[in-house]
Each structure stands twice: as structure tokens, then as C-alpha cells.
Design an enzyme around this catalytic site. Structure first.
Site, PDB file in Angstrom:
ATOM      1  N   TYR A   1     -39.531   9.056 -29.681  1.00  0.00           N
ATOM      2  CA  TYR A   1     -39.466   7.884 -28.806  1.00  0.00           C
ATOM      3  C   TYR A   1     -38.700   6.710 -29.446  1.00  0.00           C
ATOM      4  O   TYR A   1     -38.401   5.734 -28.763  1.00  0.00           O
ATOM      5  CB  TYR A   1     -40.876   7.426 -28.391  1.00  0.00           C
ATOM      6  CG  TYR A   1     -41.754   8.495 -27.793  1.00  0.00           C
ATOM      7  CD1 TYR A   1     -41.222   9.716 -27.371  1.00  0.00           C
ATOM      8  CD2 TYR A   1     -43.121   8.314 -27.649  1.00  0.00           C
ATOM      9  CE1 TYR A   1     -42.028  10.710 -26.838  1.00  0.00           C
ATOM     10  CE2 TYR A   1     -43.940   9.299 -27.103  1.00  0.00           C
ATOM     11  CZ  TYR A   1     -43.383  10.499 -26.714  1.00  0.00           C
ATOM     12  OH  TYR A   1     -44.200  11.472 -26.195  1.00  0.00           O
TER      13      TYR A   1
ATOM     14  N   HIS B   1     -45.147  18.231 -31.963  1.00  0.00           N
ATOM     15  CA  HIS B   1     -44.787  17.807 -30.605  1.00  0.00           C
ATOM     16  C   HIS B   1     -44.636  18.989 -29.638  1.00  0.00           C
ATOM     17  O   HIS B   1     -45.120  18.948 -28.513  1.00  0.00           O
ATOM     18  CB  HIS B   1     -43.492  16.985 -30.678  1.00  0.00           C
ATOM     19  CG  HIS B   1     -43.343  15.982 -29.583  1.00  0.00           C
ATOM     20  ND1 HIS B   1     -42.839  14.713 -29.780  1.00  0.00           N
ATOM     21  CD2 HIS B   1     -43.616  16.055 -28.247  1.00  0.00           C
ATOM     22  CE1 HIS B   1     -42.819  14.063 -28.628  1.00  0.00           C
ATOM     23  NE2 HIS B   1     -43.281  14.859 -27.682  1.00  0.00           N
TER      24      HIS B   1
ATOM     25  N   ASP C   1     -50.062   6.001 -28.167  1.00  0.00           N
ATOM     26  CA  ASP C   1     -49.426   7.305 -28.379  1.00  0.00           C
ATOM     27  C   ASP C   1     -47.909   7.143 -28.456  1.00  0.00           C
ATOM     28  O   ASP C   1     -47.257   6.812 -27.467  1.00  0.00           O
ATOM     29  CB  ASP C   1     -49.768   8.251 -27.215  1.00  0.00           C
ATOM     30  CG  ASP C   1     -49.147   9.629 -27.409  1.00  0.00           C
ATOM     31  OD1 ASP C   1     -49.777  10.456 -28.075  1.00  0.00           O
ATOM     32  OD2 ASP C   1     -48.018   9.854 -26.923  1.00  0.00           O
TER      33      ASP C   1
ATOM     34  N   LYS D   1     -45.925  11.941 -33.687  1.00  0.00           N
ATOM     35  CA  LYS D   1     -45.673  13.391 -33.599  1.00  0.00           C
ATOM     36  C   LYS D   1     -44.407  13.768 -34.356  1.00  0.00           C
ATOM     37  O   LYS D   1     -43.466  12.975 -34.410  1.00  0.00           O
ATOM     38  CB  LYS D   1     -45.486  13.807 -32.122  1.00  0.00           C
ATOM     39  CG  LYS D   1     -46.479  13.163 -31.164  1.00  0.00           C
ATOM     40  CD  LYS D   1     -46.297  13.630 -29.732  1.00  0.00           C
ATOM     41  CE  LYS D   1     -47.141  12.789 -28.786  1.00  0.00           C
ATOM     42  NZ  LYS D   1     -46.491  11.593 -28.246  1.00  0.00           N
TER      43      LYS D   1
HETATM   44  N1  LIG Z   1     -46.399  15.383 -25.926  1.00  0.00           N
HETATM   45  C1  LIG Z   1     -45.432  15.370 -25.032  1.00  0.00           C
HETATM   46  O1  LIG Z   1     -44.576  16.267 -24.975  1.00  0.00           O
HETATM   47  C2  LIG Z   1     -45.355  14.265 -24.073  1.00  0.00           C
HETATM   48  C3  LIG Z   1     -46.091  13.135 -24.286  1.00  0.00           C
HETATM   49  N2  LIG Z   1     -46.048  12.099 -23.380  1.00  0.00           N
HETATM   50  C4  LIG Z   1     -46.898  10.929 -23.665  1.00  0.00           C
HETATM   51  O2  LIG Z   1     -47.699  10.652 -22.520  1.00  0.00           O
HETATM   52  C5  LIG Z   1     -47.451   9.322 -22.075  1.00  0.00           C
HETATM   53  C6  LIG Z   1     -47.640   9.196 -20.582  1.00  0.00           C
HETATM   54  O3  LIG Z   1     -46.789  10.083 -19.891  1.00  0.00           O
HETATM   55  P1  LIG Z   1     -45.475   9.629 -19.091  1.00  0.00           P
HETATM   56  O4  LIG Z   1     -44.569  10.786 -19.082  1.00  0.00           O
HETATM   57  O5  LIG Z   1     -44.988   8.371 -19.644  1.00  0.00           O
HETATM   58  O6  LIG Z   1     -45.962   9.466 -17.598  1.00  0.00           O
HETATM   59  P2  LIG Z   1     -47.159   8.765 -16.792  1.00  0.00           P
HETATM   60  O7  LIG Z   1     -47.774   9.828 -15.949  1.00  0.00           O
HETATM   61  O8  LIG Z   1     -48.011   7.966 -17.703  1.00  0.00           O
HETATM   62  O9  LIG Z   1     -46.354   7.828 -15.807  1.00  0.00           O
HETATM   63  C7  LIG Z   1     -45.602   6.736 -16.232  1.00  0.00           C
HETATM   64  C8  LIG Z   1     -44.798   6.226 -15.034  1.00  0.00           C
HETATM   65  O10 LIG Z   1     -45.692   5.817 -13.995  1.00  0.00           O
HETATM   66  C9  LIG Z   1     -45.528   4.431 -13.727  1.00  0.00           C
HETATM   67  N3  LIG Z   1     -46.881   3.862 -13.581  1.00  0.00           N
HETATM   68  C10 LIG Z   1     -47.780   3.634 -14.552  1.00  0.00           C
HETATM   69  N4  LIG Z   1     -48.916   3.121 -14.049  1.00  0.00           N
HETATM   70  C11 LIG Z   1     -48.724   3.029 -12.708  1.00  0.00           C
HETATM   71  C12 LIG Z   1     -49.535   2.554 -11.647  1.00  0.00           C
HETATM   72  N5  LIG Z   1     -50.751   2.080 -11.852  1.00  0.00           N
HETATM   73  N6  LIG Z   1     -49.006   2.592 -10.379  1.00  0.00           N
HETATM   74  C13 LIG Z   1     -47.779   3.072 -10.155  1.00  0.00           C
HETATM   75  N7  LIG Z   1     -46.960   3.542 -11.133  1.00  0.00           N
HETATM   76  C14 LIG Z   1     -47.439   3.509 -12.395  1.00  0.00           C
HETATM   77  C15 LIG Z   1     -44.777   3.852 -14.893  1.00  0.00           C
HETATM   78  O11 LIG Z   1     -43.926   2.793 -14.480  1.00  0.00           O
HETATM   79  P3  LIG Z   1     -43.681   1.414 -15.285  1.00  0.00           P
HETATM   80  O12 LIG Z   1     -43.655   1.717 -16.753  1.00  0.00           O
HETATM   81  O13 LIG Z   1     -42.352   0.981 -14.756  1.00  0.00           O
HETATM   82  O14 LIG Z   1     -44.790   0.469 -14.906  1.00  0.00           O
HETATM   83  C16 LIG Z   1     -43.937   5.035 -15.353  1.00  0.00           C
HETATM   84  O15 LIG Z   1     -42.775   5.146 -14.573  1.00  0.00           O
HETATM   85  C17 LIG Z   1     -46.022   9.063 -22.567  1.00  0.00           C
HETATM   86  O16 LIG Z   1     -45.659   7.709 -22.536  1.00  0.00           O
HETATM   87  C18 LIG Z   1     -46.080   9.665 -23.944  1.00  0.00           C
HETATM   88  O17 LIG Z   1     -46.763   8.797 -24.828  1.00  0.00           O
HETATM   89  C19 LIG Z   1     -45.284  12.191 -22.253  1.00  0.00           C
HETATM   90  C20 LIG Z   1     -44.505  13.279 -22.010  1.00  0.00           C
HETATM   91  C21 LIG Z   1     -44.466  14.422 -22.906  1.00  0.00           C
HETATM   92  O1  LIG Z   2     -42.823  13.429 -25.388  1.00  0.00           O
HETATM   93  C1  LIG Z   2     -41.954  13.707 -24.579  1.00  0.00           C
HETATM   94  C2  LIG Z   2     -41.605  12.788 -23.499  1.00  0.00           C
HETATM   95  O2  LIG Z   2     -41.158  13.412 -22.332  1.00  0.00           O
HETATM   96  C3  LIG Z   2     -40.113  14.354 -22.521  1.00  0.00           C
HETATM   97  C4  LIG Z   2     -39.669  14.920 -21.207  1.00  0.00           C
HETATM   98  O3  LIG Z   2     -39.178  13.951 -20.351  1.00  0.00           O
HETATM   99  C5  LIG Z   2     -40.655  15.456 -23.392  1.00  0.00           C
HETATM  100  O4  LIG Z   2     -39.651  16.391 -23.656  1.00  0.00           O
HETATM  101  C6  LIG Z   2     -41.163  14.943 -24.693  1.00  0.00           C
HETATM  102  O5  LIG Z   2     -41.932  15.927 -25.295  1.00  0.00           O
END
Ligand SMILES: NC(=O)C1=CN([C@@H]2O[C@H](COP(=O)(O)OP(=O)(O)OC[C@H]3O[C@@H](n4cnc5c(N)ncnc54)[C@H](OP(=O)(O)O)[C@@H]3O)[C@@H](O)[C@H]2O)C=CC1
Ligand SMILES: O=C1CO[C@H](CO)[C@@H](O)[C@@H]1O
Length: 275
Positions: A54, A112, A49, A79
Site C-alpha cells: 500500500y 499477503h 491494517d 504484510k
Molecule cells: N489482504 C488482502 O489481499 C487485501 C486486504 N485488504 C484490506 O482490507 C481493507 C478494506 O477493503 P477494501 O478493499 O478497501 O474495501 P471495503 O469493502 O472496505 O470498501 C471500501 C470502499 O467503500 C467505500 N465506503 C466505505 N465506507 C462506506 C460507507 N459507509 N458507505 C458507502 N461507501 C463506503 C470507500 O469509499 P471512500 O474511501 O471514498 O469513503 C471505498 O471506496 C483494505 O483497505 C485493506 O486494508 C483489501 C483488499 C485485499
Molecule cells: O491488499 C490488496 C488490496 O487489494 C488488491 C486488489 O485490488 C489486492 O491485490 C491486494 O492484495
């Protein structure tokens, strides 16, 4: 319930999408994203994803090519960002994304965020890309029921998926009901709440019983709730750990306990106020 890392959900247009994937938000383009995606693919992930926002689509595409895994075995989501809403802008944004990815098609293209008033025009562009076969499925992200209703009332194609903030502290029960009724799959972003659920005593207690971490319990809860997940990590041991959730099953009672820890509070942005 999906029984393996490559287990899929069938979207309403018949396309199969893995329940489990890697999110790559905040992973810088270049070696970091290439290494994370390659590591994930090595451990069996088959869904990635990303998003124009990004700024790492190039690295994602590179890692997919380098992996040697046939393109059709990997599910790629990207997205269109908020500043590219509108029909023409979205078509141009898609051209840029697909060029950066270096792919012939994208598996899933999402709006998005709904933004204020242009998402129906944006959707027209997604419909065109879908009909032309440049994307295999089209969906949305951060849509509330009222956004989805407007879109469905004004469009021919219905979104296959809605990717939203969802984790044990913000379970989105009402939105999930709405999506279920309309055959729209729900996908969780920040499924671990970026680590903010990991000290929870319920998740930790349940984990001890199975020799699993709170992150693994959380991801398993998502899957057993029929929610697609895309946890992000750049840490190889965590990338492996997060995918190691197919050898245990939460009981109905444990699912119920986790359902009870919902705070029904958004940790991140509200789609009605973020444009
Ligand atoms: N459509 C939207 O608006 C959005 C989409 N997204 C998508 O969703 C994905 C996931 O969400 P995201 O916001 O990144 O957050 P997550 O809930 O996936 O958390 C990621 C964080 O948790 C840590 N982590 C991951 N696995 C573990 C574990 N097993 N134990 C402890 N810590 C852990 C990572 O650290 P580290 O990397 O240092 O290991 C990182 O800091 C994004 O990467 C993106 O692709 C996210 C936000 C908004
Ligand atoms: O994909 C995303 C990643 O996280 C951001 C927030 O921290 C969002 O705004 C964005 O939509």
C-alpha cells in the site's frame, strides 16, 4: 459478540486483537493516510491494517505517533508482499516495513498471498520475527484450506488469522468452517465488497428498521458472525458511520436472511491463480 468498538478477539497465542479496524488500501501516503488514520483513532478505532504494497506505512506510523495514544493501545497489521517471498527476502521486507512505520514492533505480520511455492520458507521468517518479539502474532492472507493445511503440516507455529475476501455476496462458509476447526480467526477484507453490496434490498430493508445504513448492517453482520473487519474509508463521515454499529443487534432471523444472499462468487482475485 463484541459489544464495543474496542471489543477484542483472543488469538490462539493469547494476543488480543480488536474485532474492528481501519483498512488503508489505496490511500496515498502523506496527508491522506495521516488524516484518515487520525480521524479513525479519534472516533475510537484501535486497529489499522496496512501492507508494504500500500506504500503508506510511513503515514500510518506518523498518524499513530501524532495521536498521542499509547502504542500498546493500537493494533498494527502489515504484510509481506508477493515479490518478497522466501526466508531472506521476507526478513529484509520486514526491516523496511518496520522502519517505515517507525515502530519497535508490529502487532500482526501477514503473508499477503500464498503465491506458488515459497510460502513455507516465507513462514519460517515470520516464525523467527515472532520468536524475537518483533511481531506479536503471525498470520496469513488469501489462504485457502489447502494452503493452510500445507502450512500447518510443515510448520511449528500455526497462523493466528487468515485475512480473506469476505462479504455478504462471498461468505466463504467452507473456509470459515475450516478455520474454526483449527482455531484460526477469520478477518474480512473488502467487507463492503468496495460498495458492491450496498444496493442490496435485504441489507437496505434491515437497515431501515434500525435507522442504519446498508454498510452498517453489513459490518454488524460480520461482527455477529465472529469475523474481524477492517472497512476502508477516507471520508470522515463514513469512518464515523462504519464504527457506529454497537447500539443495535441483528436478530437470528435477520442474520439468516443475510446468510441467504450469498452468491458464493469471488469479486476479486483467486489465490490459486494470482501470484
Ligand atoms: N489482504 C488482502 O489481499 C487485501 C486486504 N485488504 C484490506 O482490507 C481493507 C478494506 O477493503 P477494501 O478493499 O478497501 O474495501 P471495503 O469493502 O472496505 O470498501 C471500501 C470502499 O467503500 C467505500 N465506503 C466505505 N465506507 C462506506 C460507507 N459507509 N458507505 C458507502 N461507501 C463506503 C470507500 O469509499 P471512500 O474511501 O471514498 O469513503 C471505498 O471506496 C483494505 O483497505 C485493506 O486494508 C483489501 C483488499 C485485499
Ligand atoms: O491488499 C490488496 C488490496 O487489494 C488488491 C486488489 O485490488 C489486492 O491485490 C491486494 O492484495
Amino acid at each position: 459478540m463484541t459489544k464495543s468498538l474496542q471489543g477484542t478477539v483472543t488469538l490462539h497465542n493469547g494476543v488480543k486483537m480488536p474485532y474492528f479496524g481501519l483498512g488503508v488500501y489505496k490511500i496515498e501516503d502523506g496527508n491522506d493516510v495521516i488524516n484518515s488514520v487520525k480521524t479513525a483513532l479519534k472516533f475510537g478505532y484501535r486497529s489499522i491494517d496496512t501492507a508494504a504494497l500500500y506504500e503508506n506505512e510511513e503515514g500510518v506510523g506518523q498518524a499513530i505517533k501524532d495521536s498521542g495514544i499509547p502504542r500498546e493501545e493500537i493494533f498494527v497489521t502489515t504484510k509481506v508482499w508477493n515479490t518478497d517471498h522466501g526466508y531472506e527476502n521476507t526478513l529484509k521486507a520486514f526491516d523496511k516495513s518496520i522502519a517505515k512505520l517507525g515502530l519497535e514492533y508490529v502487532d500482526l505480520y501477514l503473508i499477503h498471498w500464498p503465491g506458488k511455492d515459497k510460502f513455507v520458507d516465507t513462514w519460517r521468517a515470520l516464525e523467527k520475527l515472532y520468536r524475537e518479539g518483533l511481531v506479536r502474532a503471525i498470520g496469513v492472507s488469501n489462504f485457502k484450506p489447502h494452503h493452510l493445511q500445507t502450512l500447518m503440516d510443515k510448520s511449528e507455529e500455526k497462523p493466528v488469522i487468515n485475512q480473506v475476501e469476505l462479504h455478504p455476496y462471498f461468505q466463504q462458509k467452507e473456509l470459515r468452517e475450516f478455520c474454526k476447526k483449527h482455531d484460526i480467526v477469520v478477518e474480512a477484507w473488502s467487507p463492503l465488497a468496495r460498495g458492491q453490496v450496498l444496493n442490496d434490498s435485504v441489507l437496505n430493508e434491515i437497515g431501515k428498521k434500525y435507522g442504519k445504513s446498508p454498510a452498517q448492517v453489513t459490518l454488524r453482520w460480520h461482527l455477529q458472525s465472529d469475523i474481524v473487519v477492517i472497512p476502508k474509508s477516507v471520508t470522515p463521515s463514513r469512518i464515523k458511520e462504519n464504527a457506529d454499529i454497537f447500539d443495535f443487534e441483528l436478530t437470528d432471523e435477520e442474520m439468516g436472511q443475510i446468510n441467504q444472499i450469498d452468491k458464493n462468487t469471488r469479486f476479486f482475485k483467486d489465490p490459486d491463480v494470482f501470484f
